[in-house]
Design a protein around this motif. Structure first.
Motif, PDB file in Angstrom:
ATOM      1  N   UNK A 119      28.901  45.066  48.651  1.00  0.00           N
ATOM      2  CA  UNK A 119      27.905  44.688  47.639  1.00  0.00           C
ATOM      3  C   UNK A 119      28.616  43.922  46.532  1.00  0.00           C
ATOM      4  N   UNK A 120      27.862  43.026  45.860  1.00  0.00           N
ATOM      5  CA  UNK A 120      28.437  42.207  44.790  1.00  0.00           C
ATOM      6  C   UNK A 120      27.786  42.577  43.473  1.00  0.00           C
ATOM      7  N   UNK A 121      28.577  42.625  42.383  1.00  0.00           N
ATOM      8  CA  UNK A 121      28.083  43.106  41.093  1.00  0.00           C
ATOM      9  C   UNK A 121      28.534  42.197  39.969  1.00  0.00           C
ATOM     10  N   UNK A 122      27.589  41.883  39.089  1.00  0.00           N
ATOM     11  CA  UNK A 122      27.901  41.035  37.946  1.00  0.00           C
ATOM     12  C   UNK A 122      28.320  41.923  36.781  1.00  0.00           C
ATOM     13  N   UNK A 123      29.392  41.573  36.110  1.00  0.00           N
ATOM     14  CA  UNK A 123      29.847  42.376  34.969  1.00  0.00           C
ATOM     15  C   UNK A 123      30.882  41.594  34.182  1.00  0.00           C
ATOM     16  N   UNK A 124      31.568  42.297  33.281  1.00  0.00           N
ATOM     17  CA  UNK A 124      32.624  41.644  32.500  1.00  0.00           C
ATOM     18  C   UNK A 124      33.954  42.301  32.811  1.00  0.00           C
ATOM     19  N   UNK A 125      34.965  41.478  32.966  1.00  0.00           N
ATOM     20  CA  UNK A 125      36.316  42.015  33.157  1.00  0.00           C
ATOM     21  C   UNK A 125      36.993  41.944  31.784  1.00  0.00           C
ATOM     22  N   UNK A 126      37.621  43.044  31.393  1.00  0.00           N
ATOM     23  CA  UNK A 126      38.205  43.140  30.041  1.00  0.00           C
ATOM     24  C   UNK A 126      39.713  43.349  30.121  1.00  0.00           C
ATOM     25  N   UNK A 127      40.377  43.257  28.980  1.00  0.00           N
ATOM     26  CA  UNK A 127      41.787  43.656  28.949  1.00  0.00           C
ATOM     27  C   UNK A 127      41.842  45.166  28.705  1.00  0.00           C
ATOM     28  N   UNK A 128      43.040  45.720  28.594  1.00  0.00           N
ATOM     29  CA  UNK A 128      43.138  47.189  28.486  1.00  0.00           C
ATOM     30  C   UNK A 128      42.604  47.690  27.144  1.00  0.00           C
ATOM     31  N   UNK A 129      42.489  46.759  26.158  1.00  0.00           N
ATOM     32  CA  UNK A 129      41.928  47.171  24.859  1.00  0.00           C
ATOM     33  C   UNK A 129      40.415  47.063  24.858  1.00  0.00           C
ATOM     34  N   UNK A 130      39.841  46.615  25.967  1.00  0.00           N
ATOM     35  CA  UNK A 130      38.390  46.530  26.073  1.00  0.00           C
ATOM     36  C   UNK A 130      37.815  45.195  25.639  1.00  0.00           C
ATOM     37  N   UNK A 131      38.666  44.204  25.346  1.00  0.00           N
ATOM     38  CA  UNK A 131      38.163  42.873  24.980  1.00  0.00           C
ATOM     39  C   UNK A 131      37.796  42.094  26.244  1.00  0.00           C
ATOM     40  N   UNK A 132      36.609  41.470  26.207  1.00  0.00           N
ATOM     41  CA  UNK A 132      36.171  40.716  27.384  1.00  0.00           C
ATOM     42  C   UNK A 132      37.130  39.556  27.679  1.00  0.00           C
ATOM     43  N   UNK A 133      37.472  39.410  28.971  1.00  0.00           N
ATOM     44  CA  UNK A 133      38.246  38.222  29.387  1.00  0.00           C
ATOM     45  C   UNK A 133      37.297  37.206  30.001  1.00  0.00           C
ATOM     46  N   UNK A 134      36.386  37.689  30.852  1.00  0.00           N
ATOM     47  CA  UNK A 134      35.503  36.740  31.548  1.00  0.00           C
ATOM     48  C   UNK A 134      34.338  37.505  32.164  1.00  0.00           C
ATOM     49  N   UNK A 135      33.248  36.784  32.369  1.00  0.00           N
ATOM     50  CA  UNK A 135      32.162  37.346  33.174  1.00  0.00           C
ATOM     51  C   UNK A 135      32.528  37.069  34.628  1.00  0.00           C
ATOM     52  N   UNK A 136      32.347  38.064  35.468  1.00  0.00           N
ATOM     53  CA  UNK A 136      32.821  37.896  36.844  1.00  0.00           C
ATOM     54  C   UNK A 136      31.901  38.604  37.829  1.00  0.00           C
ATOM     55  N   UNK A 137      32.068  38.300  39.097  1.00  0.00           N
ATOM     56  CA  UNK A 137      31.354  39.010  40.153  1.00  0.00           C
ATOM     57  C   UNK A 137      32.391  39.832  40.925  1.00  0.00           C
ATOM     58  N   UNK A 138      32.128  41.132  41.027  1.00  0.00           N
ATOM     59  CA  UNK A 138      33.051  41.998  41.781  1.00  0.00           C
ATOM     60  C   UNK A 138      32.408  42.326  43.128  1.00  0.00           C
ATOM     61  N   UNK A 139      33.108  41.997  44.215  1.00  0.00           N
ATOM     62  CA  UNK A 139      32.612  42.355  45.546  1.00  0.00           C
ATOM     63  C   UNK A 139      33.401  43.574  46.024  1.00  0.00           C
TER      64      UNK A 139
END
Ligand SMILES: Nc1nc2c(ncn2[C@@H]2O[C@H](COP(=O)(O)OP(=O)(O)OP(=O)(O)O)[C@@H](O)[C@H]2O)c(=O)[nH]1
Ligand SMILES: [Mg+2]
Length: 461
Positions: free
Chosen positions: A52-72
């Motif tokens: 399954x594919x999911x839309x979300x945000x990938x962050x750094x370890x401090x919780x700051x967004x790096x990019x919107x991404x799709x995780x499969x």
């Protein structure tokens, strides 16, 4: 480099290095979901069903967004590696790729070594060695034929052929070993004629497979075509026009090209390796003579020779030299191309070559544009079309070497059976044959062999 630790979670960028619309980062290992979730702002991946594919945000370890991404999400064992896997498709800036990788490393993943995903796929029984190598070949394929063979290898056509052969060898070995076990009782279980037949059959198959390598290598690296002729005939111009690039220096000065210049190009879906050479003439110039020596080597080795004749400069003398040298060359295809047809009427010369030397193909061309070289392209396309249509053609040097070892051992088995030597010796050679064949698919393997094979893969595969 030997990958012994298969318990940790690894990650790498799987798309080509540099900027692109999208970059894919693959994370594989038992903790792939748990680790990615610590950086994922979206529906928890640990709870997501496989495929399954999911839309979300990938962050750094401090919780700051790096990019919107799709995780499969791929759940073990239903993934390429056979392990839990996440493929993050993010925007393809080099900064984003690096930032996501850094965040993953800070969260406990290790950067994957070249080929490590494929090695895990092999270790987890998802693919055998030839299939894994087929995947690497598929990625590297540059022509329709190389692509077709690599694809067939990934599907297991070659493995199937080898497994069948290996089973035959194991059957043969068990018959001989049985005979050995009961030798003191003077019982002969294995009918030697039957053994010999089985041996001859397998030997024939192995020899044919090893023999297909000559063709397989050409398909992978390109059909070698040596472009030869007198200085100033237009060889370098022809190479440039065939490749569609300004690769070789062209000038009116005879003797411009000193060293052989090679370039690959696709013609009619087949890959050709074109070799522009130093023009043939008597000379006292030391460097030019070395270059001409190389031209002669290419004439001996190339499977196709295109001998270019300049119609504006005593063509009959050039033809005489061409015919004399080509007669002794081992090439399968010998083409005499009368060049510069835009400068001279070449029809009488071509007709003469066709009648005086029917053993060679004669064409008239002009290298000033791609239309002018069409008659030569047509001949090269025909050569490409004669390519192997067999699904199983050996394209890999390692497979070829192992097949030769198998063949040599089987020849000793055959000779042993024919001369009636003791079963011990026959059995020993047979074991060697079986082991050599087994190294191809990975049924028999060592860590060093695996490390050598997988380290040649690209990062992210
Ligand atoms: N008109 C015309 N000129 C050509 C053609 N092919 C080559 N020439 C010219 O012929 C001259 C020699 O061309 P090159 O390609 O350098 O010849 P070469 O056979 O590589 O010569 P060497 O490297 O010295 O052996 C150059 O001035 C080219 O522009 C052609 O098809 N038509
Ligand atoms: Mg040249």
């Amino acid at each position: 480099m030997i990958f012994t630790d298969r318990t940790d979670t690894i990650a790498a960028v799987c798309t080509a290095p540099g900027m692109g619309a999208i970059a894919v980062i693959r994370i594989s290992g038992t903790d792939a979901f748990a680790i990615t979730d610590t950086l994922w702002r979206g529906k928890p991946l640990a709870d997501a069903p496989s495929h399954t594919a999911h839309l979300g945000f990938i962050t750094d370890t401090a919780g700051n967004d790096i990019d919107q991404a799709v995780a499969t999400v791929f759940r073990a064992p239903n993934s390429y590696t056979g392990e839990n896997t996440v493929e993050l498709s993010c925007h393809g800036s080099t900064y984003i790729q690096q930032a996501v990788l850094n965040a993953l490393v800070d969260s406990g993943v290790r950067i994957a070594l070249p080929g490590e995903f494929s090695q895990r796929a092999f270790a987890n029984g998802k693919v055998d060695l030839t299939q894994a190598e087929g995947i690497a070949d598929l990625i590297a394929s540059r022509s329709a034929e190389a692509h077709r063979l690599a694809l067939s290898q990934t599907k297991g056509a070659f493995s199937h052929e080898l497994d069948t052969l290996r089973q035959k060898l194991i059957d043969l070995a068990s018959l001989i070993e049985l005979e050995l076990d009961f030798s003191e009782e003077d019982v002969s279980f294995a009918d030697r004629t039957q053994l010999l037949e089985l041996c001859e059959y397998t030997l024939g198959k192995v020899t044919a497979l090893a023999g297909s390598y000559a063709q397989g290598r050409v398909i992978r690296d390109g059909y070698p075509v040596a472009i030869v002729g007198a200085p100033n005939a237009g060889k370098s111009t022809l190479l440039n026009t065939l490749v569609g690039d300004d690769i070789a220096i062209v000038s009116q000065i005879p003797g411009t090209t000193r060293d052989a210049i090679q370039a690959t190009t696709l013609i009619g879906g087949s890959l050709f390796r074109l070799i522009d050479t130093a023009g043939l003439r008597e000379t006292d110039d030391t460097v030019e003579r070395l270059g001409i020596g190389r031209t002669h080597r290419h004439i001996e080795q190339a499977s196709t020779i295109v001998w270019l004749i300049d119609p504006t400069d005593n063509p009959m003398r050039q033809l005489e030299e061409a015919a004399g040298t080509l007669a002794g060359a081992a090439a399968h295809h010998k083409i005499i191309a009368v060049g510069k047809r835009d400068l001279a009427d070449t029809s009488a010369l071509v007709s003469h070559i066709k009648s005086a030397h029917p053993e060679y193909t004669a064409v008239a061309i002009s290298s000033l544009d791609s239309d002018g070289i069409e008659p030569l392209l047509e001949q090269l396309r025909k050569i490409g079309d004669t390519a192997s249509t067999a699904d199983v053609t050996v394209t890999n040097a390692r497979h070829y070497q192992a097949l030769c070892e198998t063949r040599d051992a089987l020849e000793r088995v055959r000779d042993g059976l024919e001369s009636g030597i003791s079963g011990d010796f026959v059995a020993q050679d047979l074991r060697q044959a079986t082991a050599a064949l087994g190294t191809i698919t990975g049924a028999v393997t060592t860590d060093t062999l695996l490390a050598t094979i997988f380290s040649r893969f690209c990062v992210g595969k």
